[in-house]
Design a protein around this motif. Sequence first.
Motif, PDB file in Angstrom:
ATOM      1  N   ILE A   1       6.096  49.706   9.629  1.00 44.43           N
ATOM      2  CA  ILE A   1       6.286  48.570   8.729  1.00 44.43           C
ATOM      3  C   ILE A   1       7.695  47.995   8.868  1.00 44.43           C
ATOM      4  N   LEU A   2       8.684  48.840   9.070  1.00 40.81           N
ATOM      5  CA  LEU A   2      10.050  48.362   9.156  1.00 40.81           C
ATOM      6  C   LEU A   2      10.394  47.774  10.525  1.00 40.81           C
ATOM      7  N   ASN A   3       9.561  48.033  11.533  1.00 40.40           N
ATOM      8  CA  ASN A   3       9.775  47.411  12.833  1.00 40.40           C
ATOM      9  C   ASN A   3       9.369  45.949  12.767  1.00 40.40           C
TER      10      ASN A   3
ATOM     11  N   GLU B   1      -0.188  41.593  13.431  1.00 41.10           N
ATOM     12  CA  GLU B   1       0.017  42.859  14.141  1.00 41.10           C
ATOM     13  C   GLU B   1      -0.075  44.037  13.175  1.00 41.10           C
ATOM     14  N   PHE B   2       0.494  43.862  11.986  1.00 39.28           N
ATOM     15  CA  PHE B   2       0.428  44.908  10.967  1.00 39.28           C
ATOM     16  C   PHE B   2      -1.026  45.179  10.585  1.00 39.28           C
TER      17      PHE B   2
ATOM     18  N   HIS C   1      -6.042  48.523  10.885  1.00 34.62           N
ATOM     19  CA  HIS C   1      -7.462  48.659  11.228  1.00 34.62           C
ATOM     20  C   HIS C   1      -7.681  49.700  12.334  1.00 34.62           C
ATOM     21  N   LYS C   2      -6.808  49.729  13.326  1.00 29.17           N
ATOM     22  CA  LYS C   2      -6.920  50.739  14.387  1.00 29.17           C
ATOM     23  C   LYS C   2      -6.745  52.141  13.818  1.00 29.17           C
TER      24      LYS C   2
END
Length: 58
Positions: free
Chosen positions: A5-7, A13-14, A19-20
């Motif tokens: 989350i911090l990247n 993309e989040f 989901h993955k």
Amino acid sequence: MRRFILNEASIGEFREAIHKAIKAGELSPNPLTGVRFRKIVKQVIDERKREAKKRTQH
């Protein structure tokens, strides 16, 4: 999860990463529900706003 989350990542993309992880069985719904999840998201949004403000001031 918090490290991701911090990247730098777009909301898309989040969402895709979440989901993955769900499909791979890597997330348990209990620890990341409701208030805790909203708190993490709010912290990330606030941090990104502060960073954006710093960039515009320089």
